[in-house]
Scaffold this active site. Sequence first.
Site, short mmCIF file in Angstrom:
data_model
loop_
_atom_site.label_atom_id
_atom_site.label_comp_id
_atom_site.label_asym_id
_atom_site.label_seq_id
_atom_site.Cartn_x
_atom_site.Cartn_y
_atom_site.Cartn_z
N GLY A 16 0.83 -1.22 0.00
CA GLY A 16 0.00 0.00 0.00
C GLY A 16 0.85 1.26 0.00
N GLY A 19 -0.37 4.63 -1.52
CA GLY A 19 -1.51 5.33 -0.91
C GLY A 19 -1.04 6.55 -0.13
N PHE A 20 -1.96 7.10 0.63
CA PHE A 20 -1.71 8.36 1.34
C PHE A 20 -0.61 8.22 2.41
N THR A 146 -6.20 0.92 13.07
CA THR A 146 -6.85 2.23 13.20
C THR A 146 -7.57 2.37 14.54
N ASP A 147 -7.75 3.60 14.98
CA ASP A 147 -8.52 3.85 16.21
C ASP A 147 -9.98 3.44 16.06
N GLU A 148 -10.43 3.26 14.80
CA GLU A 148 -11.84 2.93 14.58
C GLU A 148 -12.20 1.56 15.13
N TYR A 170 -15.84 -1.31 7.37
CA TYR A 170 -14.40 -1.00 7.33
C TYR A 170 -13.73 -1.33 8.65
N ALA A 173 -13.55 -5.02 9.45
CA ALA A 173 -12.53 -5.73 8.67
C ALA A 173 -11.13 -5.42 9.21
N LYS A 174 -10.90 -4.15 9.59
CA LYS A 174 -9.58 -3.79 10.15
C LYS A 174 -9.35 -4.52 11.49
N TYR A 227 -22.02 15.79 7.25
CA TYR A 227 -22.96 14.76 7.72
C TYR A 227 -23.58 15.15 9.07
N PRO A 294 -24.72 6.26 7.97
CA PRO A 294 -25.34 5.26 8.84
C PRO A 294 -24.33 4.72 9.85
P1 NAD Z 1 -5.27 4.79 1.09
O1 NAD Z 1 -6.65 4.33 0.72
O2 NAD Z 1 -4.84 6.17 0.73
O3 NAD Z 1 -4.18 3.81 0.46
C1 NAD Z 1 -4.35 2.43 0.42
C2 NAD Z 1 -3.33 1.88 -0.57
O4 NAD Z 1 -3.44 0.43 -0.56
C3 NAD Z 1 -3.55 2.33 -2.01
O5 NAD Z 1 -2.31 2.67 -2.59
C4 NAD Z 1 -4.14 1.09 -2.69
O6 NAD Z 1 -3.85 1.02 -4.07
C5 NAD Z 1 -3.47 -0.01 -1.90
N1 NAD Z 1 -4.23 -1.28 -1.92
C6 NAD Z 1 -5.56 -1.43 -1.70
N2 NAD Z 1 -5.88 -2.74 -1.79
C7 NAD Z 1 -4.73 -3.41 -2.07
C8 NAD Z 1 -4.41 -4.79 -2.27
N3 NAD Z 1 -5.35 -5.73 -2.21
N4 NAD Z 1 -3.13 -5.11 -2.52
C9 NAD Z 1 -2.16 -4.15 -2.58
N5 NAD Z 1 -2.40 -2.84 -2.42
C10 NAD Z 1 -3.68 -2.48 -2.16
O7 NAD Z 1 -5.15 4.52 2.65
P2 NAD Z 1 -4.39 5.38 3.78
O8 NAD Z 1 -5.30 6.44 4.24
O9 NAD Z 1 -3.02 5.69 3.31
O10 NAD Z 1 -4.32 4.27 4.93
C11 NAD Z 1 -3.23 3.38 5.00
C12 NAD Z 1 -3.45 2.43 6.15
O11 NAD Z 1 -3.59 3.17 7.36
C13 NAD Z 1 -4.71 1.59 6.03
O12 NAD Z 1 -4.44 0.30 6.50
C14 NAD Z 1 -5.72 2.29 6.93
O13 NAD Z 1 -6.66 1.37 7.44
C15 NAD Z 1 -4.79 2.82 8.01
N6 NAD Z 1 -5.21 4.04 8.71
C16 NAD Z 1 -5.59 5.16 8.00
C17 NAD Z 1 -5.91 6.32 8.67
C18 NAD Z 1 -6.33 7.57 7.94
O14 NAD Z 1 -6.85 8.50 8.58
N7 NAD Z 1 -6.14 7.68 6.63
C19 NAD Z 1 -5.86 6.36 10.07
C20 NAD Z 1 -5.50 5.19 10.77
C21 NAD Z 1 -5.16 4.05 10.07
O1 DAU Z 2 -9.85 7.33 12.56
C1 DAU Z 2 -9.04 6.73 11.62
C2 DAU Z 2 -9.79 6.61 10.33
O2 DAU Z 2 -9.95 7.93 9.83
C3 DAU Z 2 -9.11 5.72 9.32
O3 DAU Z 2 -9.04 4.40 9.82
C4 DAU Z 2 -9.87 5.73 7.99
O4 DAU Z 2 -9.14 5.00 7.02
C5 DAU Z 2 -10.00 7.17 7.54
O5 DAU Z 2 -10.78 7.22 6.35
C6 DAU Z 2 -10.64 8.03 8.62
O6 DAU Z 2 -12.03 7.65 8.83
P1 DAU Z 2 -13.20 8.73 9.07
O7 DAU Z 2 -14.47 8.11 8.69
O8 DAU Z 2 -13.10 9.35 10.42
O9 DAU Z 2 -12.71 9.85 8.01
P2 DAU Z 2 -13.53 10.70 6.93
O10 DAU Z 2 -12.59 11.69 6.35
O11 DAU Z 2 -14.31 9.84 6.00
O12 DAU Z 2 -14.58 11.48 7.86
C7 DAU Z 2 -14.15 12.33 8.91
C8 DAU Z 2 -15.40 12.90 9.57
O13 DAU Z 2 -16.05 13.78 8.64
C9 DAU Z 2 -16.44 11.85 9.95
O14 DAU Z 2 -17.09 12.25 11.14
C10 DAU Z 2 -17.42 11.90 8.79
C11 DAU Z 2 -17.39 13.36 8.36
N1 DAU Z 2 -17.64 13.59 6.92
C12 DAU Z 2 -16.89 12.91 6.02
C13 DAU Z 2 -17.11 13.08 4.66
C14 DAU Z 2 -16.29 12.31 3.64
C15 DAU Z 2 -18.60 14.52 6.53
O15 DAU Z 2 -19.27 15.16 7.36
N2 DAU Z 2 -18.81 14.67 5.18
C16 DAU Z 2 -18.12 13.98 4.24
O16 DAU Z 2 -18.41 14.17 3.03
#
Ligand code: NAD
Ligand code: DAU
Length: 363
Positions: A16, A19-20, A146-148, A170, A173-174, A227, A294
């Site tokens: 991954g 990704g971000f 993740t904290d989720e 999500y 699954a995590k 939301y 939801p």
């Molecule tokens: P992201 O969606 O930006 O990136 C995910 C990457 O994984 C992408 O590059 C995608 O192409 C790759 N990927 C998806 N399925 C794959 C597969 N089957 N095989 C190989 N590569 C695959 O996600 P992110 O926001 O960078 O999150 C990275 C990790 O951190 C995730 O495990 C997420 O659960 C965790 N996390 C994210 C956050 C957040 O706020 N973004 C917070 C806590 C934990």
């Molecule tokens: O807490 C860690 C998690 O943070 C990671 O595990 C996830 O990968 C990451 O996507 C993120 O999850 P959230 O659901 O908290 O992030 P999101 O940016 O989708 O939403 C942040 C907050 O904003 C949440 O309360 C929902 C709200 N929201 C989000 C979107 C996309 C809105 O109000 N409007 C929107 O369009």
Amino acid sequence: MTQPDEPRFRRLLVTGGAGFIGSCFVRDRLARRDGTQIVVLDKLTYAGNRANLAPAESDPEEAARLRFVVGDIADPQVVAPLVADVDAVVNFAAESHVDRSILEPVDFLRTDVMGVHVLLEACRTEQARARAGERAAAPRMLQVSTDEVYGSVETGESAEQDRLEPRSPYSAAKAAGELLARSYFVTYGLDVVITRGSNTYGPYHHPEKLIPLFITNAIDDQQLPLYGDGMQRRDWLYVADHAGAIGHVLEHGESGEVYNIPAANERANREVVAALLERLGKPWSLVRRVADRPGHDRRYAMDGAKLAALGWKNTMPFEDGLAATVDWFRTNEAWWRPIKSGEWEDYYRRQYAARLADSRDAE
Ligand code: NAD
Ligand code: DAU
């Protein structure tokens, strides 16, 4: 000149890594110039973007230590030979967006559960090879969680030993993925560490998530779909701090342990939106109150004492990180505009068209 610390693991498989957060980890790790070699395995789903690694790939010294493989972590034939050649696996690969998991959960099970299983099995094979004297040591596996997984935390802070109560496909699954990882430590003695990071933000954040969606929509004077009442609370962690903490746990974490990565920047969504609009010089009237997600988790908050005791400290204050992020999106339209086309348009319609048609002023 001070030399960088000698890394404990010199050859990494970063899944991954396009990704971000994964790409930030790769860019920052290579930029240390400490000799670390990285293989990125990424399926390049809608969320993966090779351009996220452009800064490393355009630097000859860093590019020489980076290999990019397009492939699926749930495919044992792709994974096994890559794990055979590394000292540690850092698994960022996941389907990561809660809203998409509500629309279509199946890919979340495949990648976030089965993919973790395939990586663990490959590490187990390497453990057997190490025991047979065919390699020096079994690889360490760091599972990025993740904290989720704690579910909605109305009051107080979640500690690592607290019960897991995930509430979306999500987060369920995590949770399954990290529990599987822990079971391989308990059952097979595999070297496994797990991190639980909080809401991350920063450059290269996919525009489906709250902060980049609202920044990029606001740049275009489009509506911002907030939301419910917008009073949900998240703890915002700058991406370089998250990636740095993961690297720290990789080096120093104790096998079998879980480490929370909080930010201590808890904010209501409304506060975050107001701050980014102010930085952009855009009006609050762009914000629309739409039907809630939801099962929407009201709040996440974690105790960070265990990670602090391991010697990690975040460095980015939220206001500075948000300003840097807004500015990055303002100056990198060439990065995000192509992402907001094609598949994006179908997704946006499914997720927001009815909500926005039925929306009202957010006041
Ligand atoms: P992201 O969606 O930006 O990136 C995910 C990457 O994984 C992408 O590059 C995608 O192409 C790759 N990927 C998806 N399925 C794959 C597969 N089957 N095989 C190989 N590569 C695959 O996600 P992110 O926001 O960078 O999150 C990275 C990790 O951190 C995730 O495990 C997420 O659960 C965790 N996390 C994210 C956050 C957040 O706020 N973004 C917070 C806590 C934990
Ligand atoms: O807490 C860690 C998690 O943070 C990671 O595990 C996830 O990968 C990451 O996507 C993120 O999850 P959230 O659901 O908290 O992030 P999101 O940016 O989708 O939403 C942040 C907050 O904003 C949440 O309360 C929902 C709200 N929201 C989000 C979107 C996309 C809105 O109000 N409007 C929107 O369009």
